[in-house]
Motif scaffolding. Structure first.
Motif, mmCIF file in Angstrom:
data_model
loop_
_atom_site.group_PDB
_atom_site.id
_atom_site.type_symbol
_atom_site.label_atom_id
_atom_site.label_comp_id
_atom_site.label_asym_id
_atom_site.label_seq_id
_atom_site.Cartn_x
_atom_site.Cartn_y
_atom_site.Cartn_z
ATOM 1 N N GLU A 140 0.832 -1.196 0.000
ATOM 2 C CA GLU A 140 0.000 0.000 0.000
ATOM 3 C C GLU A 140 0.871 1.252 0.000
ATOM 4 N N GLU A 143 -1.915 8.164 1.451
ATOM 5 C CA GLU A 143 -2.000 9.550 1.000
ATOM 6 C C GLU A 143 -0.868 10.417 1.537
ATOM 7 N N ARG A 181 -7.571 -0.963 5.016
ATOM 8 C CA ARG A 181 -7.249 0.427 4.672
ATOM 9 C C ARG A 181 -8.356 1.382 5.111
ATOM 10 N N SER A 189 -9.869 2.264 -3.042
ATOM 11 C CA SER A 189 -8.427 2.056 -3.118
ATOM 12 C C SER A 189 -8.168 0.782 -3.917
ATOM 13 N N SER A 191 -6.850 -2.496 -5.030
ATOM 14 C CA SER A 191 -6.280 -3.609 -4.272
ATOM 15 C C SER A 191 -6.369 -4.895 -5.079
#
Length: 392
Positions: A140, A143, A181, A189, A191
């Motif tokens: 990951e 931000e 997350r 997001s 994935s």
């Protein structure tokens, strides 16, 4: 062109200038398209094959070279590892099983796959739309710029272990050992874990492998003779251009031919092999309603608000209209797939390039797609760039 790609191309003595004469198969003469792909190759790629289908017929051209140190151009319909384009195939199979009554799109995934003890709020739809919040097993990037690593899929360690086999369950278990997350359904997001879970869902409800179901529902009916779900196989059918990976070994830069590798590390998130012609056939059939009922196709092409992702496709807004797309690539191979909503105009492409751990080709990859969109469809993109490029 980035420094690393420039050095690697120089080391391999392959540039756009060293390519053979233009290699085209055209329903009409389009020197502008040929010039464009030659210029794109010069911006940081080894080779590029482009296929355009529109009201004038089919145009195919290639530029650059198929292999470093050689002069032959990429085959005009060669096989390529298509990366995250695989997600569109996987999502289509899931939706076809919804149409068959085997899956409920808004049912909790845990009801189908209880062995993983997923959050009961995660639905099948959330997997396909990347709104589940499940950790991405390939790592990951948050931000604030911080990262959380997943499996190894870059650098010397990946090159040295690129023939290793991973079970899909192993990838999911790794992801679920990490914090989610976000709460299910509250954000978006990208994935890869979502699509490995989708693969396991397909296999659970049918009792057959995802490869068999993809063959039954898509590859067979559409006659996609160049499309393969490879599993753990390291092979890629001929003809194909070569893929390369640049890495540091004891501070010494090296470039390896990684055309043959085991794609099980990415599984249904990006393991498939196809050709530009098969990608055209698939995306045009999909958006024109040949694979899904109208209501499910509409669901697939309804974007979420954050980045415009539907169910296995990006919905891209341009000056001249909407495009349905997914792109992807890793390890020196990449695939592009774009279509108008009615399937009347498509653009598909295969790229071969030198990848590296820094993804230093990402800017060239993005610039290439933007230029091709403008050249083929007209106008400029007005939606966030596909975050799946050039990696899966």
């Amino acid at each position: 062109m980035t420094r690393k790609i420039t050095e690697a191309l120089d080391a391999g003595t392959a540039t756009a200038d060293s390519a053979a004469a233009p290699n085209t198969v055209a329903g009409q003469d389009r020197p502008g398209l040929q010039k464009t792909i030659e210029e794109i190759v010069g911006s940081g790629f080894i080779g590029l094959t482009l296929r355009v289908h529109d009201e004038h017929g089919d145009w195919v051209g290639s530029a650059g070279v198929s292999q470093l140190g050689e002069t032959a151009q990429p085959p005009t319909n060669g096989h390529v590892r298509i990366g995250s384009n695989t997600k569109t195939f996987t999502a289509t199979v899931v939706l076809q099983l919804v149409a068959e009554g085997k899956i409920d799109l808004d049912a909790p995934v845990v009801g189908y796959l209880p062995e993983f003890e997923l959050d009961e709020r995660i639905t099948v739809r959330m997997l396909l739309q990347h709104t589940s919040g499940v950790f991405n097993f390939t790592g990951e990037v948050f931000e604030d710029g911080t990262t959380a690593p997943g499996i190894v899929w870059s650098g010397k360690e990946w090159v040295d272990n690129r023939f290793r086999s991973y079970a899909p369950e192993e990838l999911v278990e790794l992801a679920l050992s990490k914090p989610a997350r976000f709460e299910p359904g509250t954000d978006w997001s990208y994935s890869n874990t979502n699509y490995v879970l989708a693969r396991l869902l397909i296999e659970k409800v049918t009792g057959r492998s995802a490869a068999e179901e993809t063959q039954r529902l898509i590859i067979g009916p559409l006659g996609l003779s160049g499309t393969v779900v490879p599993g753990t196989s390291t092979d890629i059918p001929e003809p194909h251009a070569h893929a390369y990976y640049r890495y540091d070994d004891a501070d010494e830069p090296k470039t390896a031919d990684v055309t043959h590798s085991n794609p099980s590390w990415i599984s249904a998130g990006g393991d498939m092999i196809s050709t530009p012609e098969d990608l055209h056939t698939f995306i045009s059939a999909l958006v024109s309603g040949k694979l899904l009922p109208a209501d499910l196709l509409a669901e697939m092409c309804t974007p979420e608000a954050k980045v415009g992702y539907g169910l296995g496709v990006f919905i891209l807004n341009t000056d001249t209209g909407t495009l349905i797309t997914h792109n992807g690539g890793h390890g020196g191979h990449g695939g592009l797939m774009y279509s108008t909503p009615d399937g009347s105009k498509t653009m598909t492409a295969a790229l071969n390039y030198i990848d590296d751990a820094d993804l230093s080709g990402a800017a060239a990859f993005q610039q290439a797609t933007q230029r091709l969109i403008a050249e083929v469809f007209g106008g400029e993109q007005h939606a966030p760039a596909d975050p799946a490029q050039p990696e899966n």
